[in-house]
Scaffold this active site. Structure first.
Site, PDB file in Angstrom:
ATOM      1  N   SER A 265       0.867  -1.188   0.000  1.00 51.71           N
ATOM      2  CA  SER A 265       0.000   0.000   0.000  1.00 51.71           C
ATOM      3  C   SER A 265       0.898   1.230   0.000  1.00 51.71           C
ATOM      4  O   SER A 265       2.014   1.186   0.541  1.00 51.71           O
ATOM      5  CB  SER A 265      -0.845   0.002   1.278  1.00 51.71           C
ATOM      6  OG  SER A 265      -1.448   1.272   1.459  1.00 51.71           O
TER       7      SER A 265
ATOM      8  N   TYR B  45      -1.769  -1.008  10.332  1.00 53.15           N
ATOM      9  CA  TYR B  45      -1.952  -1.260   8.902  1.00 53.15           C
ATOM     10  C   TYR B  45      -0.695  -0.839   8.127  1.00 53.15           C
ATOM     11  O   TYR B  45      -0.163  -1.599   7.316  1.00 53.15           O
ATOM     12  CB  TYR B  45      -3.179  -0.492   8.386  1.00 53.15           C
ATOM     13  CG  TYR B  45      -3.400  -0.680   6.910  1.00 53.15           C
ATOM     14  CD1 TYR B  45      -3.951  -1.847   6.410  1.00 53.15           C
ATOM     15  CD2 TYR B  45      -3.019   0.306   5.996  1.00 53.15           C
ATOM     16  CE1 TYR B  45      -4.125  -2.038   5.044  1.00 53.15           C
ATOM     17  CE2 TYR B  45      -3.185   0.128   4.635  1.00 53.15           C
ATOM     18  CZ  TYR B  45      -3.746  -1.040   4.169  1.00 53.15           C
ATOM     19  OH  TYR B  45      -3.894  -1.230   2.825  1.00 53.15           O
TER      20      TYR B  45
END
Ligand SMILES: NC(=O)c1ccc[n+]([C@@H]2O[C@H](COP(=O)([O-])OP(=O)(O)OC[C@H]3O[C@@H](n4cnc5c(N)ncnc54)[C@H](OP(=O)(O)O)[C@@H]3O)[C@@H](O)[C@H]2O)c1
Length: 246
Positions: A131, A144
């Site tokens: 990401s 995350y």
């Protein structure tokens, strides 16, 4: 990378980017199997039930899939959860545990399960999914970001270790894409089809780039190099004000 004549397993393909990518591979002519916990969400593609946090579930699904598709030559590790955490509240820890269990350990577990098969083929692709947040943290999703930075580092090491085996390793580095409620956290999230158009264009290049970084992800991927890291991180920290009690 050819996407037209492959047998592809997308783990974490029951919704969002994974399902969209599955349909792109299928539309290009590949055979596609998607895996996840809730396969009832999909009725137009072959599915397999798999929980990446459960070692038995991964091995059971692996055996069933390879039995039916001995030529499986693309593995995509798409499973992920995106959880917000307030680090001032110790209750965040369960979110941290789930995030690492799914995003990082789940990725490693699934790759482990398929590596012997993929090396045995002599020509295959593994596609991992990190990401932009793995490169420029979004402070409202701390674990995350840590999990995705971990996926990036793991992918780099995996590629080095598989050199010479015929198994190529590619990393998708998505920016905010309008799935799974991302559009609520970030109104600028890229529409899924636009993201997939760009991914398809990049991933089918020869040679396949090690990282698939669409235009909207470039400023995140390269913030540190570009000298924009501190200011972008400051801007992204504004979202912390939306946490309850701040
Ligand atoms: N959307 C974004 O803005 C964005 C940005 C950067 C990176 N990403 C990454 O892209 C990937 C896909 O995200 P998305 O936006 O498409 O979200 P999504 O629609 O929520 O997709 C997540 C996928 O992960 C699967 N999954 C979750 N827990 C699992 C488990 N324990 N075992 C097996 N599968 C599991 C889900 O399937 P089941 O629920 O059926 O198990 C689903 O197929 C994730 O890795 C995410 O971190 C997304």
């Amino acid at each position: 990378m050819d996407i037209s004549n492959r047998t592809v397993l997308i783990v974490g393909g029951t919704s969002g980017i994974g399902l969209g990518l599955a349909r792109r591979f299928a539309a290009a002519g590949s055979t596609v199997i998607i895996a996840g916990r809730d396969t009832s969400k999909v009725d137009d593609l072959e599915t397999a039930q798999m929980d990446v946090t459960d070692p038995d579930s991964v091995l059971r699904a692996r055996d069933r899939i390879l039995n039916a598709h001995p030529g499986l030559d693309v593995l995509v590790t798409m499973s992920g959860v995106m959880l917000m955490e307030d680090l001032r509240d110790p209750a965040h820890f369960s979110a941290a545990e789930s995030t690492i269990a799914v995003n990082l350990l789940g990725t490693i577990r699934v790759i482990d399960a398929f590596i012997p098969h993929l090396i045995g083929l002599g020509g295959a692709d593994i596609i991992t999914v990190s990401s932009g947040i793995g490169f420029l943290p979004f402070p409202i999703m701390p674990t995350y970001g840590a999990s995705k930075a971990g996926v990036h580092a793991y992918t780099e090491a995996l590629r080095a270790q598989l050199t010479g085996t015929g198994v190529a390793v590619t990393e998708l580095v998505p920016p905010a894409v309008a799935t799974a409620g991302q559009e609520k956290v970030n109104p600028a999230a890229l529409p899924l089809d636009r993201y997939l158009d760009e991914v398809t264009g990049l991933i089918t290049q020869t040679p396949t780039p090690n990282e698939i970084v669409v235009q909207a992800a470039l400023r995140l991927r390269w913030a540190e190099r570009d000298g924009t890291y501190a200011s972008l991180l400051g801007a992204r920290s504004q979202a912390l004000n939306t946490l309850p009690g701040r």
